[in-house]
Write an enzyme that holds these catalytic residues in place. Structure first.
Site, PDB file in Angstrom:
ATOM      1  N   GLU A   1      44.423  34.341  52.550  1.00  0.00           N
ATOM      2  CA  GLU A   1      43.785  33.408  51.610  1.00  0.00           C
ATOM      3  C   GLU A   1      44.698  32.225  51.302  1.00  0.00           C
ATOM      4  OE1 GLU A   1      41.853  35.191  48.200  1.00  0.00           O
ATOM      5  OE2 GLU A   1      42.075  33.339  47.039  1.00  0.00           O
TER       6      GLU A   1
ATOM      7  N   LYS B   1      41.528  40.742  40.378  1.00  0.00           N
ATOM      8  CA  LYS B   1      41.493  40.408  41.818  1.00  0.00           C
ATOM      9  C   LYS B   1      42.589  39.390  42.126  1.00  0.00           C
ATOM     10  CE  LYS B   1      40.068  38.059  45.625  1.00  0.00           C
ATOM     11  NZ  LYS B   1      40.699  36.860  46.178  1.00  0.00           N
TER      12      LYS B   1
ATOM     13  N   ASP C   1      50.651  51.004  51.596  1.00  0.00           N
ATOM     14  CA  ASP C   1      49.215  51.259  51.722  1.00  0.00           C
ATOM     15  C   ASP C   1      48.464  50.494  50.619  1.00  0.00           C
ATOM     16  OD1 ASP C   1      46.674  52.342  51.590  1.00  0.00           O
ATOM     17  OD2 ASP C   1      47.333  54.403  51.903  1.00  0.00           O
TER      18      ASP C   1
ATOM     19  N   HIS D   1      42.489  24.766  45.298  1.00  0.00           N
ATOM     20  CA  HIS D   1      41.865  25.520  46.390  1.00  0.00           C
ATOM     21  C   HIS D   1      41.364  24.607  47.488  1.00  0.00           C
ATOM     22  CE1 HIS D   1      40.794  29.830  44.952  1.00  0.00           C
ATOM     23  NE2 HIS D   1      42.074  29.583  44.909  1.00  0.00           N
TER      24      HIS D   1
HETATM   25  C1  MEV Z   1      40.880  33.833  43.755  1.00  0.00           C
HETATM   26  O1  MEV Z   1      41.240  34.538  44.913  1.00  0.00           O
HETATM   27  C2  MEV Z   1      41.497  34.445  42.531  1.00  0.00           C
HETATM   28  C3  MEV Z   1      41.070  33.852  41.191  1.00  0.00           C
HETATM   29  O2  MEV Z   1      39.643  33.872  41.083  1.00  0.00           O
HETATM   30  C4  MEV Z   1      41.679  34.719  40.119  1.00  0.00           C
HETATM   31  C5  MEV Z   1      41.212  34.398  38.705  1.00  0.00           C
HETATM   32  O3  MEV Z   1      40.095  33.919  38.529  1.00  0.00           O
HETATM   33  O4  MEV Z   1      41.990  34.713  37.784  1.00  0.00           O
HETATM   34  C6  MEV Z   1      41.509  32.446  41.070  1.00  0.00           C
END
Ligand code: MEV
Length: 441
Positions: A85, A280, A296, A393
């Site tokens: 990513e 995430k 792992d 991004h």
């Molecule tokens: C993207 O991979 C992760 C985010 O969505 C985490 C977040 O929103 O805190 C930017």
């Protein structure tokens, strides 16, 4: 057309590839070229990778990036990260630099206990089962001596075995619930071997236990397996600084920044939809280091999310507060990691990554990985509560689009400049690239 095949695993690698190509690809030449393109020319290295799993046809590359300038307990680290990513490594590096100027990351390992269970069925009197367990407990330990000898010499081994009555959830269901210290090994093989021996001893000893009636003698072992839920293999990482230091030379902006940041974390603590995305982002950092160091990541993921739900509602793995004019941000997360055994002795890039991290013990690696998670979360919340996430991004995404359209280095340079002041969208990039190409014709 799809078809099934018998004895696929017994075919040679070349024959497996031929079958795949014949079965699935219209353009067999191109498919074969792509598969072979990723083979390593060093035959020994390729064989090593072939033998990690079954039916290997080629290698699947992920970029291995590095995030420098991580100051952890006053020691500098460059953290290796394997991830696809875009923006994750850049975000980690940015957070590292920000906190390097503000005292760095402080970490501590809270506990290192791992868990394994023998799940079994017993239909009879519980007190008698308890007496049986108390009687055979020394035997359970003794029968694993051959397995535990080496681990014990190094200071680890079986910590305890408990009998757990789970008949409230399932009739006749009990467990041997065992805890282990596996030192620098992740310990899955060690734990599973101990558990399978416990199961053997349990069944064998039951057959001759004089207080059992015929039915009680027939203990049925359902399965013996480690648990990836290790809430007592816990590490904490923290950053803190005076609120006024958050935005340089701007106390007012600093205060607003800290308050909004804390609010964003509070939302994740209370709102599961947000908490999942929040966590995430943390796992973006954690998985990348876990993968680079040959651990792992599925086990780490499963455990992290179970831990995030430990109070009955899925919640944030990080916490933030302002206390006595100080901004404090921390993560507490269970991480069962190893720095010996498994891939750590086999994969050349894993060995390289571990050496880059000053050849850490498992405890040190727990701290580094927790820091990577906290840093990633800091970077994400920093963007989300200020500029928004898309700005950063899309800049990284720009390169992916340009690569997709096979832009030359010169084209990339021109368009990177152009998009410094223009919004990146897929169509805007494609149009700009097309215009550039037309004008250059
Ligand atoms: C993207 O991979 C992760 C985010 O969505 C985490 C977040 O929103 O805190 C930017």
């Amino acid at each position: 057309m799809s078809k099934s095949i018998a004895g696929f695993s017994k075919l040679s690698k070349a024959k497996k590839i031929d079958w795949i190509i014949d079965t699935y690809f219209a353009n067999s030449k191109s498919a074969k070229r792509i598969i072979k393109q990723y083979w390593n020319s060093d035959e020994k290295l390729q064989k090593l990778h072939d033998e990690f799993i079954e039916n290997t046809i080629t290698n699947y590359y992920l970029p291995l990036g590095v995030a420098p300038n991580f100051l952890i307990n006053n020691k500098l680290y460059t953290i290796p990260m394997a991830i696809e990513e875009s923006s994750v490594v850049a975000a980690a590096s940015k957070a590292a630099k920000f906190w390097q100027k503000r005292g760095g990351f402080k970490t501590s390992v809270i506990s290192t206990t791992k868990i394994g269970q023998v799940h079994f069925m017993y239909h009879g009197n519980f007190e008698t089962l308890q007496t049986f367990f108390n009687t055979i407990k020394p035997q359970l330990i003794e029968d694993t001596n051959a397995i535990t000898q080496n681990m014990q010499k190094r200071g680890g081994g079986i910590l305890d075995i408990e009998l757990r009555n789970k008949t409230n959830s399932i009739a006749g269901y009990y467990q041997l619930h065992a805890s282990f210290e596996t030192l620098d090994a992740m310990g899955a093989n060690f734990i599973n071997s101990c558990l399978e021996q416990f199961a053997e001893t349990l069944k064998r000893e039951a057959l001759t236990f004089e207080l059992f009636n015929e039915q009680e003698k027939n203990i049925e072992v359902i399965m013996s397996i480690l648990s990836n839920y290790v809430p007592n293999c816990l590490v904490k990482a923290e950053v803190s600084c005076p609120v006024n230091d958050l935005v340089e030379n701007n106390p007012e902006a600093s205060k607003a920044y800290a308050e909004k940041f804390v609010q964003a974390v509070t939302i994740a603590e209370n709102e599961p939809y947000r908490a999942v995305t929040h966590n995430k982002g943390i796992m973006n950092g954690i998985d990348a280091v876990v993968l680079a160091t040959g651990n792992d990541f599925r086990a780490i993921e499963a455990c992290a999310h179970a831990y995030a739900s430990k109070n009955g509602q899925y919640s944030s793995l990080t916490h933030a507060k302002i206390e006595n004019e100080t901004f404090i941000f921390h993560i507490e997360i269970p991480l069962a990691l190893g720095t010996v055994g498994g891939l750590t002795n086999l994969h050349p890039l894993v060995k390289l990554s571990l050496e880059m991290l000053h050849s850490p013990s498992a405890k040190e690696l727990m701290q580094i990985v927790a820091v990577a998670g906290l840093a990633q979360n800091f970077a994400a919340l920093n963007s989300l509560t200020t500029t928004g996430i898309q700005q950063g991004h899309m800049k990284m995404h720009l390169m992916n689009i340009l690569n997709q359209f096979e832009a030359t280095d010169a084209e990339k340079k021109t368009l990177t400049n152009h998009f410094k002041n223009n919004t990146v969208t897929h169509s805007a990039v494609v149009n700009a690239l097309n215009n550039l190409r037309i004008n250059n014709d």
